[in-house]
Design a protein around this motif. Structure first.
Motif, mmCIF file in Angstrom:
data_model
loop_
_atom_site.group_PDB
_atom_site.id
_atom_site.type_symbol
_atom_site.label_atom_id
_atom_site.label_comp_id
_atom_site.label_asym_id
_atom_site.label_seq_id
_atom_site.Cartn_x
_atom_site.Cartn_y
_atom_site.Cartn_z
ATOM 1 N N TYR A 88 63.016 77.875 13.794
ATOM 2 C CA TYR A 88 63.604 78.447 15.003
ATOM 3 C C TYR A 88 64.639 77.540 15.658
ATOM 4 N N ALA A 89 64.406 76.254 15.721
ATOM 5 C CA ALA A 89 65.386 75.349 16.345
ATOM 6 C C ALA A 89 66.726 75.443 15.622
ATOM 7 N N LYS A 90 66.688 75.510 14.305
ATOM 8 C CA LYS A 90 67.922 75.658 13.528
ATOM 9 C C LYS A 90 68.554 77.023 13.772
ATOM 10 N N ALA A 91 67.727 78.046 13.872
ATOM 11 C CA ALA A 91 68.239 79.404 14.069
ATOM 12 C C ALA A 91 68.956 79.554 15.405
ATOM 13 N N PHE A 92 68.495 78.841 16.426
ATOM 14 C CA PHE A 92 69.108 78.936 17.753
ATOM 15 C C PHE A 92 70.249 77.950 17.957
ATOM 16 N N ALA A 93 70.544 77.117 16.991
ATOM 17 C CA ALA A 93 71.589 76.102 17.126
ATOM 18 C C ALA A 93 72.959 76.672 17.518
ATOM 19 N N PRO A 94 73.388 77.823 17.009
ATOM 20 C CA PRO A 94 74.703 78.339 17.394
ATOM 21 C C PRO A 94 74.789 78.837 18.849
ATOM 22 N N ALA A 95 73.660 79.067 19.485
ATOM 23 C CA ALA A 95 73.659 79.581 20.856
ATOM 24 C C ALA A 95 74.065 78.485 21.841
ATOM 25 N N ASP A 96 74.712 78.905 22.925
ATOM 26 C CA ASP A 96 75.121 77.972 23.968
ATOM 27 C C ASP A 96 74.035 77.783 25.017
ATOM 28 N N TYR A 97 73.167 78.753 25.147
ATOM 29 C CA TYR A 97 72.090 78.734 26.133
ATOM 30 C C TYR A 97 70.933 79.493 25.513
ATOM 31 N N SER A 104 45.548 83.202 18.787
ATOM 32 C CA SER A 104 44.686 82.102 18.362
ATOM 33 C C SER A 104 43.542 82.572 17.465
ATOM 34 N N GLU A 105 43.217 83.852 17.534
ATOM 35 C CA GLU A 105 42.188 84.410 16.651
ATOM 36 C C GLU A 105 42.697 84.530 15.211
ATOM 37 N N LYS A 106 44.025 84.650 15.060
ATOM 38 C CA LYS A 106 44.629 84.869 13.740
ATOM 39 C C LYS A 106 45.120 83.591 13.073
ATOM 40 N N GLY A 107 45.350 82.548 13.851
ATOM 41 C CA GLY A 107 45.874 81.307 13.287
ATOM 42 C C GLY A 107 46.556 80.474 14.354
ATOM 43 N N LYS A 108 47.312 79.497 13.913
ATOM 44 C CA LYS A 108 47.999 78.597 14.837
ATOM 45 C C LYS A 108 49.168 79.316 15.506
ATOM 46 N N SER A 109 49.218 79.226 16.828
ATOM 47 C CA SER A 109 50.261 79.880 17.614
ATOM 48 C C SER A 109 51.556 79.066 17.617
ATOM 49 N N LEU A 110 52.669 79.754 17.739
ATOM 50 C CA LEU A 110 53.957 79.103 17.917
ATOM 51 C C LEU A 110 53.875 78.195 19.139
ATOM 52 N N ASP A 111 54.300 76.970 19.003
ATOM 53 C CA ASP A 111 54.299 76.012 20.098
ATOM 54 C C ASP A 111 55.658 76.086 20.786
ATOM 55 N N THR A 112 55.745 76.899 21.840
ATOM 56 C CA THR A 112 57.038 77.104 22.501
ATOM 57 C C THR A 112 57.512 75.846 23.222
ATOM 58 N N GLY A 113 56.605 75.020 23.695
ATOM 59 C CA GLY A 113 56.998 73.749 24.305
ATOM 60 C C GLY A 113 57.699 72.857 23.299
ATOM 61 N N ARG A 114 57.130 72.784 22.113
ATOM 62 C CA ARG A 114 57.762 71.995 21.045
ATOM 63 C C ARG A 114 59.083 72.616 20.614
ATOM 64 N N LEU A 115 59.124 73.945 20.579
ATOM 65 C CA LEU A 115 60.369 74.623 20.215
ATOM 66 C C LEU A 115 61.481 74.272 21.201
ATOM 67 N N ILE A 116 61.169 74.274 22.498
ATOM 68 C CA ILE A 116 62.151 73.893 23.517
ATOM 69 C C ILE A 116 62.635 72.459 23.273
ATOM 70 N N ASN A 129 69.375 69.648 19.799
ATOM 71 C CA ASN A 129 70.673 70.159 19.353
ATOM 72 C C ASN A 129 71.696 70.138 20.490
ATOM 73 N N ASP A 130 71.393 69.385 21.549
ATOM 74 C CA ASP A 130 72.289 69.215 22.696
ATOM 75 C C ASP A 130 72.647 70.521 23.395
ATOM 76 N N LYS A 131 71.672 71.387 23.556
ATOM 77 C CA LYS A 131 71.888 72.613 24.322
ATOM 78 C C LYS A 131 71.965 72.238 25.799
ATOM 79 N N PRO A 132 72.944 72.771 26.520
ATOM 80 C CA PRO A 132 73.114 72.369 27.914
ATOM 81 C C PRO A 132 71.992 72.820 28.841
ATOM 82 N N ARG A 133 71.382 73.982 28.564
ATOM 83 C CA ARG A 133 70.320 74.484 29.442
ATOM 84 C C ARG A 133 69.274 75.210 28.613
#
Length: 120
Positions: A32-41, A54-66, A72-76
């Protein structure tokens, strides 16, 4: 203004709600971090129905994703619940911005809220 110049000055605003099973699980965490690289925000919503995930498996860690996107030097960046997405997004928008809203659900009505606010 030359349309090529105008297009190069437009910003891409990516708004993502992890809602499908594959996006809610950590299947694409590293991609996901690579996929969002072209975005400005980038706006990342909380994982939809995270308790059920959590019943199905490990959840996406949105904090880590941010954090990964920030490298990637996203301004915001924002980490929001779907109900707050439009109120956080509106003040950030400029004329000519392209907003890509990505969800396979209603995403708290963001489409209607955003369009109504822009028309007002």
């Amino acid at each position: 203004m030359d349309s090529a110049i105008a297009n190069s000055e437009r910003r891409l605003i990516a708004v993502f709600e992890p809602r499908s099973w594959s996006s809610r699980l950590a299947v694409f965490q590293a991609d996901y971090a690579k996929a969002f690289a072209p975005a400005d925000y980038v706006v990342i919503a909380d994982v939809f129905d995270s308790q059920k995930v959590s019943e199905k498996g490990k959840s996406l860690d949105t904090g880590r994703l941010i954090e990964d996107i920030a490298q990637n030097d996203k301004p915001r960046l924002r980490f929001v619940t779907p109900t707050r997405s439009s109120s956080i997004l509106l003040p950030q928008l400029c004329a000519g911005d392209v907003v890509a809203i990505m969800s396979n659900g209603g995403f708290g009505g963001i489409h209607e809220k955003l369009l109504a606010a822009l028309k007002a």
